[in-house]
Scaffold this motif. Structure first.
Motif, PDB file in Angstrom:
ATOM      1  N   VAL A  29       5.759 -10.241   7.932  1.00  0.00           N
ATOM      2  CA  VAL A  29       4.636  -9.424   8.687  1.00  0.00           C
ATOM      3  C   VAL A  29       4.464  -8.181   8.264  1.00  0.00           C
ATOM      4  O   VAL A  29       3.508  -7.585   8.446  1.00  0.00           O
ATOM      5  CB  VAL A  29       5.374  -9.516  10.123  1.00  0.00           C
ATOM      6  N   VAL A  30       5.472  -7.785   7.482  1.00  0.00           N
ATOM      7  CA  VAL A  30       5.445  -6.342   6.934  1.00  0.00           C
ATOM      8  C   VAL A  30       4.564  -6.197   5.568  1.00  0.00           C
ATOM      9  O   VAL A  30       4.784  -7.155   4.671  1.00  0.00           O
ATOM     10  CB  VAL A  30       6.744  -5.519   6.751  1.00  0.00           C
ATOM     11  N   ASP A  31       3.994  -5.171   5.408  1.00  0.00           N
ATOM     12  CA  ASP A  31       3.193  -5.087   4.118  1.00  0.00           C
ATOM     13  C   ASP A  31       4.010  -4.730   2.936  1.00  0.00           C
ATOM     14  O   ASP A  31       3.839  -3.489   2.340  1.00  0.00           O
ATOM     15  CB  ASP A  31       2.051  -3.918   4.081  1.00  0.00           C
ATOM     16  N   VAL A  32       4.854  -5.720   2.801  1.00  0.00           N
ATOM     17  CA  VAL A  32       5.691  -5.787   1.337  1.00  0.00           C
ATOM     18  C   VAL A  32       5.746  -7.185   0.916  1.00  0.00           C
ATOM     19  O   VAL A  32       6.218  -8.088   1.414  1.00  0.00           O
ATOM     20  CB  VAL A  32       6.998  -5.375   1.805  1.00  0.00           C
ATOM     21  N   THR A  33       5.190  -7.300  -0.358  1.00  0.00           N
ATOM     22  CA  THR A  33       5.221  -8.964  -0.915  1.00  0.00           C
ATOM     23  C   THR A  33       5.754  -8.740  -2.182  1.00  0.00           C
ATOM     24  O   THR A  33       5.458  -7.955  -3.213  1.00  0.00           O
ATOM     25  CB  THR A  33       3.715  -9.079  -0.946  1.00  0.00           C
ATOM     26  N   GLY A  34       6.796  -9.631  -2.370  1.00  0.00           N
ATOM     27  CA  GLY A  34       7.546  -9.840  -3.698  1.00  0.00           C
ATOM     28  C   GLY A  34       6.904 -10.725  -4.509  1.00  0.00           C
ATOM     29  O   GLY A  34       5.983 -11.553  -4.489  1.00  0.00           O
ATOM     30  N   TRP A  35       7.269 -10.457  -6.146  1.00  0.00           N
ATOM     31  CA  TRP A  35       6.713 -11.292  -6.928  1.00  0.00           C
ATOM     32  C   TRP A  35       7.500 -12.785  -6.774  1.00  0.00           C
ATOM     33  O   TRP A  35       8.255 -12.959  -5.877  1.00  0.00           O
ATOM     34  CB  TRP A  35       7.519 -11.201  -8.293  1.00  0.00           C
ATOM     35  N   LEU A  36       7.029 -13.606  -7.269  1.00  0.00           N
ATOM     36  CA  LEU A  36       7.388 -15.331  -7.263  1.00  0.00           C
ATOM     37  C   LEU A  36       8.888 -14.978  -7.915  1.00  0.00           C
ATOM     38  O   LEU A  36       9.223 -14.341  -9.092  1.00  0.00           O
ATOM     39  CB  LEU A  36       6.643 -16.142  -8.462  1.00  0.00           C
ATOM     40  N   GLY A  37       9.821 -15.560  -7.483  1.00  0.00           N
ATOM     41  CA  GLY A  37      11.240 -15.977  -7.966  1.00  0.00           C
ATOM     42  C   GLY A  37      12.223 -15.242  -6.971  1.00  0.00           C
ATOM     43  O   GLY A  37      13.254 -14.843  -7.499  1.00  0.00           O
ATOM     44  N   GLY A  38      12.152 -15.475  -6.068  1.00  0.00           N
ATOM     45  CA  GLY A  38      13.411 -15.114  -4.928  1.00  0.00           C
ATOM     46  C   GLY A  38      13.118 -14.054  -4.363  1.00  0.00           C
ATOM     47  O   GLY A  38      14.067 -13.595  -3.567  1.00  0.00           O
ATOM     48  N   GLY A  98      -0.248  -6.908   6.013  1.00  0.00           N
ATOM     49  CA  GLY A  98       0.756  -6.986   6.992  1.00  0.00           C
ATOM     50  C   GLY A  98       0.693  -5.623   7.829  1.00  0.00           C
ATOM     51  O   GLY A  98      -0.182  -4.869   7.664  1.00  0.00           O
ATOM     52  N   VAL A  99       1.718  -5.544   8.652  1.00  0.00           N
ATOM     53  CA  VAL A  99       1.655  -4.303   9.351  1.00  0.00           C
ATOM     54  C   VAL A  99       2.066  -3.097   8.340  1.00  0.00           C
ATOM     55  O   VAL A  99       2.854  -3.144   7.485  1.00  0.00           O
ATOM     56  CB  VAL A  99       3.223  -4.307  10.296  1.00  0.00           C
ATOM     57  N   ASP A 100       1.267  -1.986   8.753  1.00  0.00           N
ATOM     58  CA  ASP A 100       1.302  -0.858   7.671  1.00  0.00           C
ATOM     59  C   ASP A 100       2.621   0.053   7.656  1.00  0.00           C
ATOM     60  O   ASP A 100       3.053   0.430   8.763  1.00  0.00           O
ATOM     61  CB  ASP A 100       0.059  -0.028   8.192  1.00  0.00           C
ATOM     62  N   ARG A 154       3.516   2.814   6.755  1.00  0.00           N
ATOM     63  CA  ARG A 154       3.662   4.228   7.082  1.00  0.00           C
ATOM     64  C   ARG A 154       3.734   4.408   8.330  1.00  0.00           C
ATOM     65  O   ARG A 154       4.068   5.705   8.786  1.00  0.00           O
ATOM     66  CB  ARG A 154       2.137   4.611   6.348  1.00  0.00           C
ATOM     67  N   GLU A 155       3.598   3.373   9.198  1.00  0.00           N
ATOM     68  CA  GLU A 155       4.050   3.539  10.736  1.00  0.00           C
ATOM     69  C   GLU A 155       5.390   2.886  11.129  1.00  0.00           C
ATOM     70  O   GLU A 155       5.621   2.812  12.117  1.00  0.00           O
ATOM     71  CB  GLU A 155       2.906   2.856  11.279  1.00  0.00           C
ATOM     72  N   LEU A 156       6.114   2.685  10.047  1.00  0.00           N
ATOM     73  CA  LEU A 156       7.529   2.175  10.094  1.00  0.00           C
ATOM     74  C   LEU A 156       8.679   3.047   9.550  1.00  0.00           C
ATOM     75  O   LEU A 156       8.295   3.723   8.525  1.00  0.00           O
ATOM     76  CB  LEU A 156       7.605   0.755   9.362  1.00  0.00           C
ATOM     77  N   ASN A 157       9.775   3.126  10.204  1.00  0.00           N
ATOM     78  CA  ASN A 157      10.836   3.899   9.617  1.00  0.00           C
ATOM     79  C   ASN A 157      11.542   3.170   8.439  1.00  0.00           C
ATOM     80  O   ASN A 157      12.114   1.930   8.732  1.00  0.00           O
ATOM     81  CB  ASN A 157      11.812   4.223  10.760  1.00  0.00           C
ATOM     82  N   SER A 158      11.598   3.696   7.147  1.00  0.00           N
ATOM     83  CA  SER A 158      12.137   2.707   6.036  1.00  0.00           C
ATOM     84  C   SER A 158      13.674   2.503   6.146  1.00  0.00           C
ATOM     85  O   SER A 158      14.193   1.699   5.491  1.00  0.00           O
ATOM     86  CB  SER A 158      11.764   3.387   4.919  1.00  0.00           C
ATOM     87  N   GLN A 159      14.288   3.245   6.976  1.00  0.00           N
ATOM     88  CA  GLN A 159      15.578   3.167   7.246  1.00  0.00           C
ATOM     89  C   GLN A 159      16.190   2.187   7.987  1.00  0.00           C
ATOM     90  O   GLN A 159      17.023   1.406   7.717  1.00  0.00           O
ATOM     91  CB  GLN A 159      16.274   4.511   7.625  1.00  0.00           C
ATOM     92  N   ASP A 160      15.378   1.792   9.089  1.00  0.00           N
ATOM     93  CA  ASP A 160      15.746   0.587   9.991  1.00  0.00           C
ATOM     94  C   ASP A 160      14.613  -0.221  10.501  1.00  0.00           C
ATOM     95  O   ASP A 160      14.787  -1.143  11.263  1.00  0.00           O
ATOM     96  CB  ASP A 160      16.221   1.227  11.169  1.00  0.00           C
ATOM     97  N   GLU A 176       0.931  -1.094   0.272  1.00  0.00           N
ATOM     98  CA  GLU A 176       0.165  -0.018  -0.203  1.00  0.00           C
ATOM     99  C   GLU A 176       0.814   1.250   0.103  1.00  0.00           C
ATOM    100  O   GLU A 176       0.375   2.284  -0.367  1.00  0.00           O
ATOM    101  CB  GLU A 176      -0.737  -0.096   1.174  1.00  0.00           C
ATOM    102  N   ASN A 177       2.101   1.037   0.488  1.00  0.00           N
ATOM    103  CA  ASN A 177       3.043   2.146   0.525  1.00  0.00           C
ATOM    104  C   ASN A 177       4.258   1.806  -0.498  1.00  0.00           C
ATOM    105  O   ASN A 177       5.409   1.420   0.007  1.00  0.00           O
ATOM    106  CB  ASN A 177       3.448   2.570   1.812  1.00  0.00           C
TER     107      ASN A 177
END
Length: 410
Positions: free
Chosen positions: A377-386, A352-354, A356-362, A65-66
């Motif tokens: 657990v974080v709202d970041v989902t990759g494509w198939l393939g590693g 997962g965890v939004d 926008r409420e996390l610091n992208s640096q750490d 979402e971000n």
């Protein structure tokens, strides 16, 4: 009560990698996991050979979402960095398809590599061990500096806590929503989780004409969605008794939403209308045989039957409009899944965890200082393939490097 600089909850890819790196940077680290077996998702991935990263990784290979959130971590710990670590440990690997890298031998090699990195950082590991509750500094007693964790092996004190568990895919190997529930209790917004990289299913009656094609595979172009939310992939599709699978469907499942249709081109990079009209002018073959020269025979037969066409007709006997409609149906097949095979077959979780409420640096929470979220657990989902493994390594590295810097400054 035992005290640590850092407690990592979850002994999967992200958790073990973060723990090892933080330990080697001066942290006193404890890893806790409720499962009896270690890193099962790594063990079963890639058919047992672990597709541990991809040579070509960028923010465009991830959904969130971000969308910009993953950029920093991926840039600061690249696939080349992880490849170098694999080579340092003497693990042989090979490239399969579109940059996907697999172990030559077994995924167990990646697990042992992560354990070696943890040993180099003097990391302690409690497994199986259940975390009953986590009390943030504001909730802990005045005598406790930092976090207070109640576990099945006793109470633990920590300056920082990393949550590396919470992906819901494949529950039979220990997946749970514990990390999501903790995040929500501590005030974080949760992007609704849903199964991703998962086979799609169809209503039994609607799928009846295609159920006999189970096991058939062919390359297709599949797409869904609109605008920035549109996904489009050229990959192999696999017919199943209940619906569709294969790399093409796993990829597009991360983009598909309930109520939306898929658009499938069963003959990508071919002008099928022109080819069939040309065959009508030049060939005496039957329609069924002509289609079977372009598609698997079972697929050709299913499509002529579905459209009420006589496959025994010779090409000159076929009407232009029938051939044009046939080509259109094959290259712009519209179908609406009724659902998916769900968490038991999903390779990853979307949502997962939004971020926008996390610091992208750490990867640190903006709501609870000292609390970090990494991996699935974080709202970041990759494509198939590693790509999802690379997110695990990159998000873990971002977190561990920050914690190591904090130790060095103390």
């Amino acid at each position: 009560m035992q005290s640590f600089d850092l407690v990592v909850i979850g002994a999967g890819a992200a958790g073990l990698f973060c723990a090892g790196m933080a330990g080697q940077r001066g942290q006193r680290v404890l890893v806790i996991d409720h499962a009896e077996r270690l890193a099962e998702k790594i063990r079963i991935s890639g058919g047992g050979r672990c597709n541990f990263t991809n040579r070509d990784v960028g923010p465009a290979n991830f959904l969130s979402e971000n969308p910009a959130f993953c950029r920093s971590a991926l840039a600061r710990y690249s696939s080349q960095d992880f490849i170098a670590l694999v080579q340092k440990h003497g693990i042989g690997f090979h490239e399969k398809h579109k940059g996907q890298l697999f172990c030559d031998d077994s995924s167990e090699q990646i697990i042992q590599m992560l354990l070696s990195e943890c040993e180099a950082g003097a990391v302690q590991r409690w497994q199986p061990c259940t975390v009953i509750d986590v009390h943030a500094p504001a909730e802990a007693s005045a005598a406790v500096a930092g976090f207070r964790l109640e576990t099945s092996r006793g109470v633990v004190q920590a300056k920082a806590v990393v949550v590396a568990t919470g992906g819901l895919s494949i529950p039979k190997i220990g997946a749970s929503d514990w990390g999501l529930r903790l995040a929500k209790r501590l005030g974080h917004n949760i992007i609704e989780p849903r199964a991703a990289l998962v086979p799609l299913t169809f209503d039994a009656e609607a799928w009846a004409p295609f159920s006999s094609l189970s096991g058939l595979s062919l390359p297709v172009m599949v797409s869904t969605g609109k605008g920035k939310a549109r996904g489009r992939f050229l990959e192999d599709l696999l017919f199943t008794h209940r619906g569709l699978s294969g790399p093409a469907i796993l990829q597009i499942s991360s983009f598909w939403k309930d109520g939306e249709s898929l658009q499938i081109d069963l003959a990508p990079d071919v002008d099928l209308t022109a080819k069939l009209l040309e065959a009508k002018a030049e060939s005496r073959r039957q329609l069924g045989n002509e289609l079977a020269s372009l598609f698997p025979q079972r697929l050709a037969q299913a499509w002529t039957e579905r459209l009420g066409l006589d496959g025994s007709r010779t090409m000159p006997e076929c009407k232009d409009r029938d051939l044009q409609n046939l080509a259109s149906q094959l290259q712009a097949w519209q179908l609406a899944p009724s659902g998916s095979e769900g968490w038991r077959k999903a390779e990853v979780m979307r949502g997962g965890v939004d971020t926008r409420e996390l610091n992208s640096q750490d990867m640190q929470s903006k709501r609870v200082p000292g609390l970090y979220f990494i991996g699935e657990v974080v709202d970041v989902t990759g494509w198939l393939g590693g790509y999802n493994f690379q997110w695990a390594w990159a998000s873990a590295a971002a977190c561990a490097r920050s914690l190591g810097e904090n130790v060095s400054k103390a």
